[in-house]
Design an enzyme around this catalytic site. Sequence first.
Site: not given
Ligand SMILES: O=C(O)c1[nH]c(=O)[nH]c(=O)c1I
Length: 312
Positions: A44, A131
């Site tokens: 993650k 993100c």
């Molecule tokens: O909301 C999130 O943690 C997230 N959600 C996404 O769909 N892509 C991302 O790169 C991330 I960092």
Amino acid sequence: ANLSTNIAGLHLPNLFFNASGVCCQHEHELKQLLESDSGSLITKSATYEMREGNPSPRYVPLPAIQSSINSMGLPNEGYEYYLAYAKKYDYSNPKPLFVSLSGLSVADNKKMVEGFVAANLPCVLEINFSCPNVPGKPQLGYDMEAMESALNVLAPIIKKPFGIKLPPYFDIAHFDTAAAIFNKFDNLAYLTCINSVGNGLAIDFETETALIKPKDGFGGLGGLMVLNTALANVNAFYRRCPNKKIIGVGGVTSGKEAFLHVLAGASAVQIGTQLKEEGPKLFSRVKKELEDIMVAKGYKSLEDFRGKVKTL
Ligand SMILES: O=C(O)c1[nH]c(=O)[nH]c(=O)c1I
């Protein structure tokens, strides 16, 4: 049929692995990936400090269209957790380890990268430029100058081959500008296309209410509904960055979409929404499906058809 592939100088026994964010925030989830039929695994996206992320509901599947919406808000254990994991990872395992970093600033990305470089580990670093769900933080991937200056800072520190996670682009001029930037960095070995399609809105017909809580219901779209945007981004950068590999992600629910991603130019294929819904046993299914497709079409390896999408 041979499903093996190479990314950033590392051999993957098969081209499939998880999309960062799915089944990879905690060690017990990463263990499930290790025990699955995936060819690799990625953690993650990490920030410098641990984060709780956004309030729930923050991930909701859209089963009618095999898709999803999420605004997780970058929940993660903090980069030291993933650095410790990478330090004790058994690199004799045939599955190479990828580590995703998503600092809230270039300074944070620099500190995290320096921590990993100092540890001198065989894992591959992937910097997340895309993100879409941190309130108040516009994503780097849509700011070309900021992306270039971040790469000017990070690429020389990383030195080894690394990758970046990109948002979807929707304009040919943006493919051209972004690719020209990426081609300036020799150790930028691969591009992962695409992250979720940012700031979609899912509304429940009966309750007339947004499905997720954060940001008035605005969140990243994933799953089958983004397949054709994902294929375009894979192919656009495959054509523009001949010295880089492309990892394809977006809309892979079966061997068929994985086949299309490779045809578009993907060297590896990640799965997010479908993995979240089906669990790691998915990898056995999609592997078999792709093998059967290759046999039916007379292909022996991914090289036989990678990037060979025809045009009219
Ligand atoms: O909301 C999130 O943690 C997230 N959600 C996404 O769909 N892509 C991302 O790169 C991330 I960092």
